[in-house]
Scaffold this motif. Structure first.
Motif, PDB file in Angstrom:
ATOM      1  N   ASP A 235      35.558 -33.360   3.751  1.00 34.18           N
ATOM      2  CA  ASP A 235      34.143 -33.354   3.384  1.00 34.18           C
ATOM      3  C   ASP A 235      33.808 -34.418   2.353  1.00 34.18           C
ATOM      4  N   ASP A 236      34.640 -35.456   2.294  1.00 33.32           N
ATOM      5  CA  ASP A 236      34.449 -36.529   1.320  1.00 33.32           C
ATOM      6  C   ASP A 236      34.342 -37.881   2.010  1.00 33.32           C
TER       7      ASP A 236
ATOM      8  N   ARG B 246      29.733 -41.760  11.781  1.00 36.29           N
ATOM      9  CA  ARG B 246      29.463 -42.471  13.042  1.00 36.29           C
ATOM     10  C   ARG B 246      29.001 -43.914  12.824  1.00 36.29           C
ATOM     11  N   THR B 247      28.654 -44.251  11.596  1.00 40.96           N
ATOM     12  CA  THR B 247      28.127 -45.576  11.280  1.00 40.96           C
ATOM     13  C   THR B 247      29.252 -46.448  10.735  1.00 40.96           C
ATOM     14  N   ASP B 248      29.362 -47.660  11.242  1.00 43.98           N
ATOM     15  CA  ASP B 248      30.446 -48.550  10.811  1.00 43.98           C
ATOM     16  C   ASP B 248      30.300 -49.027   9.373  1.00 43.98           C
TER      17      ASP B 248
ATOM     18  N   GLU C 230      24.810 -35.320   6.896  1.00 42.89           N
ATOM     19  CA  GLU C 230      25.047 -36.598   6.216  1.00 42.89           C
ATOM     20  C   GLU C 230      26.443 -37.129   6.536  1.00 42.89           C
ATOM     21  N   LEU C 231      27.439 -36.256   6.455  1.00 41.98           N
ATOM     22  CA  LEU C 231      28.816 -36.674   6.770  1.00 41.98           C
ATOM     23  C   LEU C 231      28.930 -37.182   8.200  1.00 41.98           C
ATOM     24  N   SER C 232      28.320 -36.477   9.129  1.00 43.82           N
ATOM     25  CA  SER C 232      28.396 -36.870  10.540  1.00 43.82           C
ATOM     26  C   SER C 232      27.736 -38.214  10.793  1.00 43.82           C
TER      27      SER C 232
END
Length: 125
Positions: free
Chosen positions: A42-43, A14-16, A8-10
């Protein structure tokens, strides 16, 4: 309470853009607002362009809502994250780095004192 998964973090990193819907006092969700999001460790964090006005006021009713970004949708709690100068500096750098293709005059809307004072951490629930 579980945090964000690595995937989810990755994806969100990567999404603007992120769509945020705050929850009204009656439990219904407001219309989505599109904004920038940054990752720090991780936040995930968001800041309003206009400080504590606009959509930010909607987060005050229940401090809960839903976000969607890059195919990830999650219910969240909005946690106030203002007041820490080191965190603000790190988030400013994260915004400048992630959105480097935008003019400084635009990125400056989320890296100023007004935006610092309305920084929200998105905590999954």
């Amino acid at each position: 309470m579980a945090g964000w998964s690595t995937d989810e973090l990755s994806v969100i990193d990567r999404t603007d853009e992120l769509e945020l819907r705050s929850m009204r006092a009656d439990g219904s969700l407001r219309d989505p607002v599109t904004m920038w999001v940054v990752r720090h460790g991780d936040d995930l964090y968001v800041r309003p362009v206009k400080g504590r006005g606009g959509w930010y006021q909607g987060t005050r009713a229940r401090h809960q809502g839903r976000i969607a970004s890059g195919g990830v949708t999650n219910d969240v709690t909005f946690v106030d994250a203002d007041g820490d100068p080191a965190l603000n500096a790190a988030l400013d750098q994260a915004y400048r780095s992630k959105y480097a293709s935008y003019p400084d005059s635009i990125v400056g809307h989320v890296t100023n004192d007004q935006a610092h004072g309305a920084t929200l951490k998105l905590q999954p629930r």
